[in-house]
Design an enzyme around this catalytic site. Structure first.
Site, PDB file in Angstrom:
ATOM      1  N   HIS A   1       0.821  -1.216   0.000  1.00  0.00           N
ATOM      2  CA  HIS A   1       0.000   0.000   0.000  1.00  0.00           C
ATOM      3  C   HIS A   1       0.851   1.260   0.000  1.00  0.00           C
ATOM      4  O   HIS A   1       0.452   2.305  -0.487  1.00  0.00           O
ATOM      5  CB  HIS A   1      -0.912   0.034   1.228  1.00  0.00           C
ATOM      6  CG  HIS A   1      -1.785  -1.159   1.377  1.00  0.00           C
ATOM      7  ND1 HIS A   1      -2.784  -1.449   0.481  1.00  0.00           N
ATOM      8  CD2 HIS A   1      -1.805  -2.151   2.299  1.00  0.00           C
ATOM      9  CE1 HIS A   1      -3.387  -2.575   0.849  1.00  0.00           C
ATOM     10  NE2 HIS A   1      -2.815  -3.028   1.949  1.00  0.00           N
TER      11      HIS A   1
ATOM     12  N   GLU B   1      -3.473  13.290   1.294  1.00  0.00           N
ATOM     13  CA  GLU B   1      -4.740  12.847   1.854  1.00  0.00           C
ATOM     14  C   GLU B   1      -5.515  14.040   2.394  1.00  0.00           C
ATOM     15  O   GLU B   1      -6.658  14.261   2.032  1.00  0.00           O
ATOM     16  CB  GLU B   1      -4.478  11.810   2.950  1.00  0.00           C
ATOM     17  CG  GLU B   1      -3.738  10.598   2.405  1.00  0.00           C
ATOM     18  CD  GLU B   1      -4.059   9.324   3.154  1.00  0.00           C
ATOM     19  OE1 GLU B   1      -3.724   9.239   4.338  1.00  0.00           O
ATOM     20  OE2 GLU B   1      -4.663   8.416   2.538  1.00  0.00           O
TER      21      GLU B   1
ATOM     22  N   HIS C   1       3.340  10.737   6.799  1.00  0.00           N
ATOM     23  CA  HIS C   1       2.722  10.496   8.108  1.00  0.00           C
ATOM     24  C   HIS C   1       3.729   9.852   9.048  1.00  0.00           C
ATOM     25  O   HIS C   1       4.352   8.843   8.702  1.00  0.00           O
ATOM     26  CB  HIS C   1       1.512   9.571   7.966  1.00  0.00           C
ATOM     27  CG  HIS C   1       0.346  10.232   7.302  1.00  0.00           C
ATOM     28  ND1 HIS C   1      -0.687   9.531   6.712  1.00  0.00           N
ATOM     29  CD2 HIS C   1       0.052  11.545   7.124  1.00  0.00           C
ATOM     30  CE1 HIS C   1      -1.562  10.385   6.211  1.00  0.00           C
ATOM     31  NE2 HIS C   1      -1.143  11.616   6.445  1.00  0.00           N
TER      32      HIS C   1
ATOM     33  N   HIS D   1       2.025   8.936   1.198  1.00  0.00           N
ATOM     34  CA  HIS D   1       0.882   8.794   0.284  1.00  0.00           C
ATOM     35  C   HIS D   1       1.166   9.697  -0.907  1.00  0.00           C
ATOM     36  O   HIS D   1       1.706  10.794  -0.735  1.00  0.00           O
ATOM     37  CB  HIS D   1      -0.413   9.230   0.972  1.00  0.00           C
ATOM     38  CG  HIS D   1      -0.752   8.408   2.197  1.00  0.00           C
ATOM     39  ND1 HIS D   1      -1.517   7.270   2.132  1.00  0.00           N
ATOM     40  CD2 HIS D   1      -0.403   8.562   3.495  1.00  0.00           C
ATOM     41  CE1 HIS D   1      -1.635   6.750   3.349  1.00  0.00           C
ATOM     42  NE2 HIS D   1      -0.962   7.512   4.199  1.00  0.00           N
TER      43      HIS D   1
ATOM     44  N   HIS E   1       5.335   6.688   6.867  1.00  0.00           N
ATOM     45  CA  HIS E   1       5.031   6.227   5.511  1.00  0.00           C
ATOM     46  C   HIS E   1       4.536   7.410   4.684  1.00  0.00           C
ATOM     47  O   HIS E   1       4.335   8.507   5.219  1.00  0.00           O
ATOM     48  CB  HIS E   1       3.973   5.115   5.558  1.00  0.00           C
ATOM     49  CG  HIS E   1       2.689   5.573   6.165  1.00  0.00           C
ATOM     50  ND1 HIS E   1       2.367   5.392   7.487  1.00  0.00           N
ATOM     51  CD2 HIS E   1       1.636   6.249   5.621  1.00  0.00           C
ATOM     52  CE1 HIS E   1       1.189   5.916   7.739  1.00  0.00           C
ATOM     53  NE2 HIS E   1       0.715   6.454   6.615  1.00  0.00           N
TER      54      HIS E   1
ATOM     55  N   THR F   1      -6.046   6.335   8.112  1.00  0.00           N
ATOM     56  CA  THR F   1      -6.594   6.625   6.781  1.00  0.00           C
ATOM     57  C   THR F   1      -6.634   5.383   5.896  1.00  0.00           C
ATOM     58  O   THR F   1      -6.940   5.478   4.709  1.00  0.00           O
ATOM     59  CB  THR F   1      -5.784   7.737   6.080  1.00  0.00           C
ATOM     60  OG1 THR F   1      -4.450   7.255   5.850  1.00  0.00           O
ATOM     61  CG2 THR F   1      -5.742   9.004   6.910  1.00  0.00           C
ATOM     62  N   THR F   2      -6.292   4.242   6.474  1.00  0.00           N
ATOM     63  CA  THR F   2      -6.407   2.970   5.754  1.00  0.00           C
ATOM     64  C   THR F   2      -7.207   2.016   6.632  1.00  0.00           C
ATOM     65  O   THR F   2      -7.286   2.212   7.846  1.00  0.00           O
ATOM     66  CB  THR F   2      -5.018   2.336   5.509  1.00  0.00           C
ATOM     67  OG1 THR F   2      -4.378   2.120   6.767  1.00  0.00           O
ATOM     68  CG2 THR F   2      -4.144   3.208   4.629  1.00  0.00           C
TER      69      THR F   2
END
Ligand SMILES: *[C@@H]1O[C@H](CO)[C@@H](O)[C@H](O)[C@H]1NC(C)=O
Ligand SMILES: *[C@@H]1O[C@H](CO)[C@@H](O)[C@H](O)[C@H]1NC(C)=O
Length: 388
Positions: free
Chosen positions: A90, A129, A142, A117, A115, A224-225
């Site tokens: 992801h 995000e 994040h 995005h 991590h 958020t996942t």
């Protein structure tokens, strides 16, 4: 058995899976048949009322003067032990050592991982995000922490209302490469496929953050996942960090969401769209008027305005000084004019040069007498002439 009776035990089993493993046990993606619009079907919390990310409508944020600057603890003491970089299918994850943490929050928080995005490489396409007034950034970092004052580990904390604290950093593209981000981006080629990991040299994690840690938005939200637990105290910094286009391209094109043996699926657009704010309030650590983001034109206007102001001030000061000098001068000259019948005194520039003294006493006397009727060189600057 009715539907509720059947689904309740299933839900409980599922709950136990997710809470004990701390990772999603069900396959999910960002788009497609198990894409984000379907998450809530498999992960009930994803349909909750306090989900993340959100759009920050800056005029609706509420200034809270009690929100002080955040203090990263031990972020720069990375030690000699290598970090690792992991492709979890992801995103790219960097697990963080347990001595790193956060100060400036109601509890002590311990770092767990960070991590990213991002988008898909299309110019002007989103990637972040969180959005600010509807505007996306190119990517988002994040840094995840758990409440180590109240909970024993991440797995337990992530299910609790006050369990996690995540720092959100919006990433934009700029002209220059961001050296700190090379510490991650340089190694993406070694973890192209889901499930791969690599050791990387440890580095200063704080160098990834913006320099101003005192200006941020704060709200209660979620992961958020999936499983989207509503356990996150969010901090979204207003200052963005910049990486180069080349760096963003690398992030957006190198990784695959698929495993090595499977068909290649490029890891792109791994961001969730903003969720309804519902009855939540987003707090800001700074008063609203200073939120204003100036455009290049406005900055130019301000700079020119300031310069004009300075020049104007200098002109006024010079005028005042000159005026004062003029009146002083005028005063001195009046004294001279009043005390002398000669016009030489008020016209100093056309005064006759001092006549050299000669050795003849008679001539000297004559000259002195002659000069006395006009002006006396030795008394030019004396406002009160002795020959009254
Ligand atoms: C987290 O803590 C709980 C409670 O102490 C424990 O049962 C669980 O095994 C721990 N999980 C991990 C991943 O360490
Ligand atoms: C988050 O929720 C807690 C518990 O309800 C509350 O005390 C706190 O003020 C909330 N924080 C924000 C930023 O809304």
């Amino acid at each position: 058995m009715d539907l509720v009776g059947l689904s309740l035990p299933l839900l409980l089993v599922f709950w136990q899976w997710t809470t004990t493993t701390g990772a999603a046990v069900t396959y999910w993606t960002y788009t497609g048949s198990v894409g984000q619009s379907k998450w809530a079907e498999y992960f009930p919390d994803c349909g909750g009322k306090a989900q993340s990310p959100v759009d920050v409508a800056t005029v609706q944020t509420q200034y809270d003067p009690s929100l002080g600057p955040l203090t990263p603890l031990g972020y720069s003491q990375h030690g000699n032990k290598p970090f690792s970089l992991y492709n979890n299918g992801h995103t790219v994850v960097v697990p963080l050592p347990g001595w790193m943490g956060l100060g400036g929050l109601p509890w002590q928080f311990t770092a767990v991982q960070m991590h990213l995005h991002w988008g898909n490489g299309a110019p002007e396409a989103g990637g972040s995000e969180h959005t600010i007034n509807g505007q996306s950034s190119a990517a988002e970092l994040h840094v995840v922490h758990y409440n180590s004052e109240l909970y024993p580990n991440m797995s337990v904390a992530m299910t609790q209302q006050d369990g996690l604290a995540v720092l959100g950093v919006l990433i934009e593209t700029g002209e220059e490469a961001n050296q700190a981000f090379w510490n991650i981006l340089n190694y993406l080629g070694r973890i192209r496929h889901a499930g791969q990991s690599v050791s990387i040299p440890a580095f200063d994690v704080q160098s990834l953050l913006p320099s101003d840690l005192g200006r941020y938005y704060r709200y209660n939200g979620s992961l958020t996942t999936p499983p989207c637990f509503q356990s996150v105290l969010w901090t979204l910094f207003t200052e963005t960090v910049k990486i180069s286009h080349t760096q963003l391209m690398k992030l957006e094109t190198v990784l695959y969401a698929s495993k090595e043996e499977a068909d290649r699926v490029v890891m792109q657009d791994n961001y969730r769209t903003p969720q309804p704010l519902n009855d939540r309030t987003i707090l800001s650590s700074f008063p609203l008027e200073s939120v204003k983001v100036y455009t290049a034109g406005e900055i130019t206007a301000i700079v020119i305005g300031a310069l004009c102001g300075c020049v104007g001030l200098a002109v006024i000061v010079r005028f005042i000084v000159k005026t004062i000098r003029f009146f002083k001068h005028l005063h001195n000259e009046r004294v001279l004019v009043n005390s002398s019948t000669s016009s030489w005194d008020v016209l100093p520039s056309v005064r006759p040069a001092p006549v050299p003294r000669t050795k003849e006493p008679g001539k000297e006397l004559k000259q002195d007498v002659a000069l006395n009727t006009t002006s006396e060189p030795g008394k030019k600057e004396d406002p009160v002439p002795s020959s009254v």
